[in-house]
Scaffold this active site. Sequence first.
Site, PDB file in Angstrom:
ATOM      1  N   LYS A 121       0.854  -1.191   0.000  1.00  0.00           N
ATOM      2  CA  LYS A 121       0.000   0.000   0.000  1.00  0.00           C
ATOM      3  C   LYS A 121       0.888   1.238   0.000  1.00  0.00           C
ATOM      4  O   LYS A 121       1.795   1.360   0.832  1.00  0.00           O
ATOM      5  CB  LYS A 121      -0.847  -0.023   1.275  1.00  0.00           C
ATOM      6  CG  LYS A 121      -2.305   0.327   1.071  1.00  0.00           C
ATOM      7  CD  LYS A 121      -3.077  -0.023   2.338  1.00  0.00           C
ATOM      8  CE  LYS A 121      -4.382   0.712   2.397  1.00  0.00           C
ATOM      9  NZ  LYS A 121      -5.084   0.479   3.666  1.00  0.00           N
TER      10      LYS A 121
HETATM   11  O1  G3P Z   1      -7.775   1.170   5.592  1.00  0.00           O
HETATM   12  C1  G3P Z   1      -8.181   2.366   5.022  1.00  0.00           C
HETATM   13  C2  G3P Z   1      -9.554   2.838   5.425  1.00  0.00           C
HETATM   14  O2  G3P Z   1     -10.483   1.814   5.263  1.00  0.00           O
HETATM   15  C3  G3P Z   1      -9.608   3.520   6.752  1.00  0.00           C
HETATM   16  O3  G3P Z   1     -10.903   3.750   7.203  1.00  0.00           O
HETATM   17  O4  G3P Z   1     -12.402   4.169   9.095  1.00  0.00           O
HETATM   18  O5  G3P Z   1     -10.024   4.943   9.229  1.00  0.00           O
HETATM   19  O6  G3P Z   1     -11.655   6.082   7.715  1.00  0.00           O
HETATM   20  P1  G3P Z   1     -11.252   4.789   8.358  1.00  0.00           P
END
Ligand code: G3P
Length: 308
Positions: free
Chosen positions: A92
């Site tokens: 990533k």
């Molecule tokens: O892993 C990336 C993403 O899904 C993060 O989500 O909940 O931290 O906005 P969030």
Amino acid sequence: EPLAIGVVYMKFFVDTADVAEIKDLAASGLLDGVTTNPSLIHKSGRQMLDVIKEICAIVPGPVSAETVATDHKTMLEEGRKLAKLAKNVAVKVPLTPDGLKTCKALAAEGTMVNVTLCFSAAQALLAAKAGASFISPFVGRLDDIGQDGMHLIEEIMTIYRQYPHFKTEVLVASVRHTMHVVQAAKLGAHVATVPPNVLRQLFKHTLTDNGLKAFLDDWAKTGQQNAKAAATMTPTKQRQWKFWTDWQAWLQAKGSSIKPHKALPQHWNTMALGRSGTRLEATVNSRESRIGMEVYIDHEHSKAMFKQ
Ligand code: G3P
């Protein structure tokens, strides 16, 4: 095929670095991959390389492991190290000029790359040109600031469809609830990465729970045999039953269309199916219908009793 990149169907990844959660969800048979990020690694309290390696052994599909360097050279070194952990690692990288440069280099080496922190259609276009395997638009974080996260997915899907040679899959990230998943599927997004609690909510509906309860209550009222009914039978009924000491003879007597669903040993006294106290329960399947059979063991007289 574990690394089914480019195959168009709605894939579910789980967005967590919690190995126990991943194992539990993988057992459903509906988990296609995993995404992690530095915040999720921090939450796990574990060493990143250890946890990624462990996750890669649990889930055959892509497992995203995020770089933390910001310059191309260091990011590339980091990405190569992560890619060596397992063949299902997707490195990533952030959606920055250095991230995209790294994406291009890693993709050329045959490494899957997930370009993360995408908040615009223009950024998604660049990631596809850089050869990313996945682009991760963060829908929840856009919603959080009063923008429409799902509209971004719609825009990216429209753009990618214009260029069928793009191999990049749209991985809907920062999912907050089940409607995000449903909307993503309606738009034809390739993947949704979903927190464990939201993934579990996808299975749930109050009417399913209520309906199942009503069916089971009514079934119990019929008094027909099932495991529960068998458990409440009184010993006096045993008199009506036929005694058998040989499984194979019994099965042969029923004709060749009946096949044991488990390899059954020849003598009853070596059986060990569903033992409960002195009672054993077994089931055989025929082509036409399912035949339920209770098996009781009479220890005193060394005999087995079957009732069809
Ligand atoms: O892993 C990336 C993403 O899904 C993060 O989500 O909940 O931290 O906005 P969030």
